[in-house]
Design an enzyme around this catalytic site. Structure first.
Site, mmCIF file in Angstrom:
data_model
loop_
_atom_site.group_PDB
_atom_site.id
_atom_site.type_symbol
_atom_site.label_atom_id
_atom_site.label_comp_id
_atom_site.label_asym_id
_atom_site.label_seq_id
_atom_site.Cartn_x
_atom_site.Cartn_y
_atom_site.Cartn_z
ATOM 1 N N TYR A 146 0.878 -1.177 0.000
ATOM 2 C CA TYR A 146 0.000 0.000 0.000
ATOM 3 C C TYR A 146 0.917 1.229 0.000
ATOM 4 O O TYR A 146 1.561 1.535 0.997
ATOM 5 C CB TYR A 146 -0.846 -0.071 1.272
ATOM 6 C CG TYR A 146 -2.016 0.871 1.436
ATOM 7 C CD1 TYR A 146 -2.306 1.894 0.551
ATOM 8 C CD2 TYR A 146 -2.860 0.716 2.540
ATOM 9 C CE1 TYR A 146 -3.403 2.737 0.754
ATOM 10 C CE2 TYR A 146 -3.953 1.548 2.752
ATOM 11 C CZ TYR A 146 -4.221 2.559 1.850
ATOM 12 O OH TYR A 146 -5.300 3.381 2.072
ATOM 13 N N LYS A 184 -1.276 -1.465 -4.152
ATOM 14 C CA LYS A 184 -2.293 -0.414 -4.163
ATOM 15 C C LYS A 184 -1.542 0.900 -4.134
ATOM 16 O O LYS A 184 -0.883 1.233 -3.151
ATOM 17 C CB LYS A 184 -3.214 -0.515 -2.952
ATOM 18 C CG LYS A 184 -4.208 0.655 -2.895
ATOM 19 C CD LYS A 184 -5.020 0.653 -1.633
ATOM 20 C CE LYS A 184 -6.058 1.759 -1.595
ATOM 21 N NZ LYS A 184 -5.681 3.046 -2.160
#
Lengths: 317, 317, 317, 317
Positions: free
Chosen positions: B139, B167
């Site tokens: 992330y 992500k």
């Protein structure tokens, strides 16, 4: 509800957390750290600050650290405890645990990860103050939380009695000076700086205390500096400060193999290992631990400033 | 040990966490959020991302959120779970809990508060991967953790099989493109972006998925956008995107009375309240909740983009 | 070729540039500024620094400013001249013009707009040194040029004799202290700080001079501060500094209607107008000029610190 | 006064400035650069942008560059000219010179070095517009000027007719999209991006033009990309873009021996030297020029993307 006052002045080192090779708290070494600092004449102990690798420890380890520190210090000086986590409610839990474990005050940053405004940050401190009845010290450390406690925020919280003190690790000395001038109206407010390299300046400006990570290595020098400043002998204070600046070179030895964070605290731990204060210099994962020629370089610095008189034990093997 | 793959493609909204006026999880509203998203045709659900106010929740609330989401979703789509906390060992605890609660994958940021290097960050992911056998998604969110996952770090972790996906909420579209090109060698890698305003662009570049906070309000439009892109109808995708850009104005309504963080998620929650999806728009403390004319302004935006056809219920009272 | 030395110590104000309502240099006011500073006992004059709005002036105006300053100062103290433009060759042209106009030294920043490395920045100073035979002072002002002169860069240039001094406006007091310690090996090196709020601290650390924009308003206080420090009366130095900190509030009066830059220099100019030193407080375009209630607020501050005894002339109209 | 419109669409490369070993403009090479670009089918030429090392050139060299470009281009496409210097009045001088030399439009940044507000920046553009009657394009390049042209500032200037276009080199694609949506109300507004790696995305969003430094090396590919986008063949556009992304690796070859700036433009110049377009790859001082193995590495990249078919001339010696 206003914060109880904390009648504290002087050198308040943020302790390192000695770990063993399994990354567990090494209580024997931690005891020696605390005794080393008290022998050095420090006026308070601050556990679970950034220097302690606080965010690497879960609630259980934090409690263990606080309880151990309180037991060893045993009332000789106040024990401040960092209650550091991203958000208000979680800080409150840490604060309660710290109080239960015998802390004399808690030290709290702005929220982090979440991006909050100055108004929301002020409420953060108010909510904590309302939830836990213990002296509350605001911890201004933008290098970690990426927001500055603005002068007006600190002044408002001080005037409302929400905070009993300020630990300024922002590096903004002009703003800190304004905080000190603002604090003149509250004689019991406790404003301290984390700046290792300008402690004499901070005291000249009227700071009440110094919270230098480097004091883990050489608490005596900071205490001498503080005492020299107290008697107005600024030349002596400056000489101690320059000695400490030379010593502070240890925080760069790990770079760039390690991060800035690991190089700094790792430099302290390595020096303390070489001085026999802790058994190991291991850092909490995933931070890298100083090794090999890096340890040699720390040793050279210690010798160059007179803290190690001869070749360290390690080299003698 | 390499990460299991996660065969996921499409729209994966990061859910908001509805709270009641006592700041407790409102499960009834949360159920409606999940059903609203699934009705919208989304391809996965991501709970405990930044949009969920993840760092405001303690371990118990996080478990409650994951368990509730897993129960409601009931296998209709995969459920990703954010394991977000400052340091490695604490993330591992969250990751284990998420796996136990039925998560299909975990989403993990770089360490924060502590300042770590790219090499230390890579080890952070490796340690987590070794500790918990579940697909691991990196992330990249520098606006919260204040460090970028560099292209080389992501590529190394992908090639080692440490991470199953990325992500990217960094806003660096050029670098994300390089990540997508690097990922071409790993067909089962899952690279998604959090960019609400350029989802069509990301799909044109070859992104596998979109994780837009705004999809909480209008999942249908993102799904239509994704489907249009899938059939090569880029004009239709762009039209949906521009509709969503107009809707996205809701994230600025709270400024500057609230923080950027509270304005963004607060804008989503307020729109969802006006649409009848959640009962309240309250934010976790110390964040401020949108109120009064701010709610009216969100309502106007919803009407201007056709999501509210008539005066909202609130105004009808 | 090494830089000639510049035997300078003390208070060296960076002069403002008084303009008339047509935005032309107001020589009458500029004369009064210079005499005001010399009356205040300053030890040098620095023209064409950031406080002078240097980048707003073309080569002709700059020459006019230097020639006027040299003529008025007439050897009473050294005159330093900023040679500030984005790149090396253009700085060299300014440096030559400054030398021709009678400057005693030039003050030079890192390149800006272009993004250069520390090695390229070091070459920048070397090229300038080789091109113009005049004492060269490095100007560290990251807030304007967005790069820091690193400690090693400054030390290298000092040891090579490329630079005769350093003006540190970086706000990094710890790093400045290291520069002072490094400079101990070159007794004729001239290290000064631009920090208005910590001049006493800088002198305690061993700084050779102070370059405070605020000295345009109250040069006497900075000279008293410097003299107190010189005789070791640090309490008196601190008292002067705190007076100056209170006065320095004038730099915030324009915010947020004006930019930070226009508020700062505009605060100085407005105070000087109220004190009768300059005819007008107008700023170079497109900067905004303080007006109306902002002028009143500056007046209040001047009165509160005792620089204006009675209602200003303006209010008496 | 409103800005004249500039009916421009397409690929508008910001030209490099070829220098000889004495750091003087190499007109022969510059002619070849321009012909290379026109052969590539570009729709406009932009001289004196950041890629041209604009701030390194004094007024005389700038005039020489513009006059040469205008003469060689000879009306085949419009010639835009950067008028880049720190402040308004100095930009106006450059703008007048550019107009006199035959420019079709000028490209202007926010002020730099000085710190100005959005309101002051808007006035900056208004003053320039009032002073020089030529199409005015706002140049948003925070990486050089360290301030962003906010969406509202650009929209206001567009609606007032102060600016005829926008060159967005900010990297903020979401904000650029809003600018494009805002521009929909002014059909003759010209909004272009400098983003080399996401030109296809920008065109999908509705951008009117691309200003890629990399087009100096391979203008044909950008023109093919633009034409593919124009006929809705987004797969072909993406394929060209990915080719260009692989080529763009040349901008990192110089790091970290050179600065980011010198590595980028130096990468372009080195590739153009290897392709026979310019005689030398020398950079304006104090920037470092790519050399030795760095040149070999650029050559490898050119070969890997098919722009150099065989061993470069240099290696054949």
């Amino acid at each position: 509800m206003t914060s109880p006052r904390l009648p504290l002045r002087g050198i308040v080192p943020p302790t390192v957390t000695p770990l063993d090779r399994s990354h567990r708290l090494d209580k024997g070494s931690f005891t020696r750290v605390l005794e080393h600092l008290l022998d050095g004449g420090v006026h308070g102990i601050f556990v679970l600050g950034s220097t302690s690798e606080v965010v690497f420890h879960d609630a259980d380890v934090r409690r263990e650290i606080v309880e151990h520190a309180v037991r060893i210090v045993n009332g000789r000086v106040p024990v401040l405890v960092g209650a550091v986590d991203p958000t208000t409610q979680r800080v409150i839990e840490h604060a309660r645990a710290a109080k239960d474990a015998g802390a004399d005050g808690i030290v709290v940053t702005a929220p982090f990860y979440a991006r909050t405004s100055q108004a929301e940050i002020a409420d953060h401190f108010r909510f904590i103050r309302d939830a836990v009845d213990i002296p509350l010290i605001a911890y201004d450390i933008p290098v970690c939380v990426h927001v500055k406690l603005e002068r007006a925020t600190v002044a408002t919280l001080m005037r409302e009695g929400v905070i009993a003190g300020l630990k300024d690790s922002s590096g903004d000395e002009g703003n800190f000076r304004y905080a000190l001038m603002d604090a003149a109206e509250r004689p019991d407010f406790f404003a301290m700086t984390g700046a290792e390299l300008t402690a004499d300046c901070a005291l000249l400006m009227g700071a009440h205390g110094i919270v230098p990570g480097l004091a883990n290595v050489d608490p005596h020098a900071y205490v001498r500096l503080y005492e020299a400043a107290g008697r107005g002998d600024w030349a002596a204070a400056r000489a101690e400060q320059e000695h400490l600046c030379r010593l502070f070179e240890i925080v760069r030895v790990g770079l760039p193999r390690t991060s800035v964070g690991a190089a700094g605290v790792g430099g302290f731990k390595t020096a303390m290992m070489l001085l026999g204060i802790v058994d190991d210099n291991v850092m909490a994962l995933p931070q890298r631990t100083l090794e090999g020629s890096e340890i040699d370089r720390v040793s050279e610095i210690l010798k160059s400033v007179g803290l190690l008189e001869r070749a360290p034990a390690r080299a003698a093997v």
